[in-house]
Design an enzyme around this catalytic site. Structure first.
Site, PDB file in Angstrom:
ATOM      1  CD  GLU A   1      39.742  52.796  -7.977  1.00  0.00           C
ATOM      2  OE1 GLU A   1      39.246  52.036  -8.990  1.00  0.00           O
ATOM      3  OE2 GLU A   1      40.265  52.385  -7.138  1.00  0.00           O
TER       4      GLU A   1
ATOM      5  CD  GLU B   1      35.514  49.483  -9.112  1.00  0.00           C
ATOM      6  OE1 GLU B   1      34.928  50.077  -8.460  1.00  0.00           O
ATOM      7  OE2 GLU B   1      36.005  49.768 -10.097  1.00  0.00           O
TER       8      GLU B   1
END
Length: 719
Positions: free
Chosen positions: A138, A116
């Site tokens: 994740e 990210e």
């Protein structure tokens, strides 16, 4: 700033991530504070900046979130977590909406929050190295990519294109990233990154993210487009069928993708933040982070391996017994370049075991994932033989013969003298105590249990068992051998059934006990599935063979009788014994057990179970049945910890999930206790013990062991 270096030269603002006293960069609290200061400084220097370079002073680019900090969160922290995530995103947006070109120099892996960070950039340059990994894994930790990962990846790849990355945690290397369009340029080495970044900045003096162009459209369309709407209408039901409602992260991720694709970019970011804030403080997320990150890394880093023993790399390993297990071990070794001698009593049987490697690899050849030459080279590393002499010079010999103490003793005495100097011997037994088997060895200090799980080519876990006399060097070498196979080792001390087989037995026998109480077999199977076990207890008993369970029961009775004791069989064991001895239902391989296995259709429960065992007045509660199946395994695991069969929590959690299928949402058989809260667990176990007997009783020393081994997540010092 303590975690970020910021320099401007010739109009280029270089932002270097460099968290002190850490091998990697993380989104720790200090980094979040530094990012706020960085954003303010960049805004102040806006007129002096013509381009921004994001770089790392670590071997990787950025590792992601501070997971230790996550473990300290409580449900009441959700609102503050939301505000923190929004601050991070605001700082990201400051950099990417400055109107100046931003380039990420990806010198190493960027995973989760690290990817990210990379997505801040308008242009991503990566070193062309297949060992580097990018992506958002994740969901494997019970989380979602909530620092703009879902919103950005969905807009870059479309709902269908982003789905494998977000919901399946599919990682990709730099070349794969280039192919799908999320990496823009490759360079041969880290030294070439900056030049490529500066060249791109020079060629693009003004830049913006694609979604900031008012004419930008999400690839493949939005959720309300007819083609996608049809698929998305059934997606939640299909996902719920897969997760059984036990894993919220994939469901949150799907909702985030779809809802975010229906609104503007900034609103999508807020939706993402809300989902993450709710998820990150949940028990399931903590359970999964604890086990799949911290516990797994403890094993990978060798915390269970004796220290001060030189690293061992296996070169030539012998296997006694070329059945399914021996053939599977031979394949596992040959696929990792280890010269393998596979011996059985006849050449024909040995060749059949060797042929297993061809069978396993043929689908990969057919799909183009392996060429015929590679397959032939792999199989050629296996020498199939009926000759004992062929084992001469092996550094390790593993016996994988039938679970019979006399047979194992005979092959040990025959083969052990052929070991190379300094070599060691291992038994692949799943239940027989190693200390007893080592009595057949001339060198019990060099005798160890190495328990593979079937099928070996698919099962990653291997249980290493230390006998009473096994020395540290042998344990360390066994640990290294298992890791050389690309598998996950846990180390336990000797006992009947060790850890995994012992706890597995409690699961299947608790299920059988329910049948003996008159509960319908279909209900028992559903309880296992709804609790999160991969299959129901009765189906597992069929696969492992009811006859084997009875053989183990008979052997246990005989052993205790020889020691002057008496073994009292459990209700489940007695029912399985009846199935075998009264009704000749021995399991799937023998034609049928709890299930029938028609040649031309799906298996179904043996109809006679209803008339033989069901009681119309038997009362049952599904939640209580699920609790019995999970609590019984956790209680037995805690007993193993108290007895010293287990010495670490990480071996218990990883072993229970990857060895016996304990549900991943719990974080493992001990994390199930800690995640629920010790006092809550102990109280519920007492209630179950009062109804269902001593299998749920926790002795004082077991309770003490549970408390003593509870993981601690101490708060960090104030910055």
């Amino acid at each position: 700033m303590k975690t970020i270096r910021y320099d401007i030269a010739d109009g280029i603002a270089t932002i270097t991530f460099d968290e002190p006293d850490s091998p990697v960069n993380t989104m720790c609290l200090q980094w979040q504070q530094d990012m706020t200061e960085l954003a303010e400084r960049v805004l102040q220097d806006r007129e002096a900046i013509r381009g921004i370079v994001l770089a790392s002073n670590k071997t990787s680019f950025f590792a992601g979130a501070d997971l230790k900090g996550t473990m300290r969160l409580k449900p009441e922290d959700a609102a503050e977590v939301y505000r923190g995530i929004e601050r991070v995103k605001k700082n990201f947006r400051t950099l990417e909406t400055l109107g100046k070109p931003v380039v990420a120099c990806l010198n190493g892996s960027a995973l989760g929050g690290g990817w990210e960070v990379a997505l801040i950039a308008h242009h991503r340059v990566a070193v062309d190295d297949p060992k580097i990994q990018f992506g958002t894994p994740e969901v494997n930790l019970g989380l979602i990519p909530g620092a703009s990962g879902i919103t950005k990846m969905t807009r870059l790849l479309g709902l269908m294109g982003a789905q494998p990355c977000i919901m399946e945690a599919k990682l990709f290397d730099p070349r794969e990233g280039l192919a799908i369009g999320v990496v823009h340029e490759l360079v041969p080495d880290a030294g070439s990154l900056r030049a490529a970044a500066l060249a791109w900045i020079d060629a693009h003096p003004q830049s913006q993210q694609p979604w900031d162009d008012k004419n930008y459209r999400i690839p493949g369309g939005t959720p309300d487009s007819p083609r996608l709407a049809g698929m998305l209408s059934v997606a939640p039901a299909m996902l719920r069928q897969k997760t059984r409602g036990l894993y919220p992260a994939p469901e949150y991720a799907l909702a985030c993708m779809v809802e975010g694709a229906l609104v503007d970019f900034d609103t999508a970011l807020r939706i993402e933040s809300r989902y993450l804030a709710r998820l990150i403080v949940s028990p399931v997320a903590k359970n999964m982070i604890n086990t799949f990150f911290f516990d797994m890394n403890a094993i990978k880093s060798g915390r269970s391996r004796p220290k001060d023993v030189p690293k061992y790399r296996p070169r030539k390993v012998g296997i006694l017994g070329a059945g399914m297990m021996g053939g599977g071990i031979a394949y596992a070794q040959a696929s990792r370049g280890i010269e393998t001698v596979l011996r059985d009593v006849t050449q024909e049987k040995a060749e059949l075991g060797k042929a297993y490697s061809t069978k396993v690899t043929q689908p990969r050849v057919d799909k183009g994932r392996m060429n015929a030459g590679e397959q032939q080279a792999l199989v050629a590393r296996i020498t199939a033989t009926e000759s004992l002499k062929a084992l001469e010079g092996c550094e390790l010999i593993i016996e994988a013969v039938f679970e019979n103490r006399e047979l194992k003793a005979r092959v040990t005495r025959e083969a052990e003298p052929l070991l190379a100097e300094g070599g060691f011997f291992a038994s692949n037994t799943s239940t027989l105590p190693i200390t007893g088997l080592a009595k057949a060895s001339a060198r019990p200090r060099k005798f160890v249990g190495i328990h593979f799980f079937s099928p070996v080519d698919k099962m990653k876990l291997v249980e290493i068992i230390r006998g009473e006399q096994t020395d540290d060097e042998t344990i360390a070498r066994a640990f290294d051998y298992v890791q050389a196979l690309g598998k996950t080792p846990i180390v336990v001390n000797d006992s009947r059934g060790f850890f995994t087989s012992r706890v597995f037995g409690t699961f299947v026998m608790e299920g059988a006990a329910m049948v003996s109480e008159g509960i319908p077999a279909a209900v028992v199977e559903q309880a296992g599935l709804q609790a999160g076990m991969p299959v129901g207890p009765l189906a597992v008993l069929d696969e492992t063979a009811l006859s084997l369970s009875v053989h183990v029961l008979d052997q246990t009775r005989a052993d205790l009788r020889a020691e002057g004791g008496t073994y009292i069989a459990t209700p489940g064991e007695l029912l399985v014994e009846r199935m075998v001895k009264e009704f000749d239902r021995n399991g799937r391989a023998a034609g049928g057990g709890f299930y029938e296995y028609p040649a031309d259709g799906r298996k179904f429960l043996w109809p006679k179970l209803k008339e033989l065992f069901e009681k119309p007045d038997a009362a049952w509660d599904m939640q209580e049945l699920k609790d019995r199946l999970l609590y019984r395994q956790s209680v037995e695991t805690a007993r193993c910890l108290a007895e010293g069969v287990l010495t670490t929590v990480h071996d218990a959690n990883i072993g229970s999930i990857f060895g016996i299928g304990f549900p991943g949402w719990t974080g493992g058989a001990l994390q199930f206790i800690y995640g629920m809260g010790i006092d809550v667990f102990l109280h519920r176990a007492e209630v179950l013990a009062s109804k269902y007997g001593p299998g749920f009783v926790l002795a004082p020393r077991v309770k003490e062991a549970i408390r003593r081994h509870e993981p601690k997540w101490d708060a960090p010092p104030a910055p």
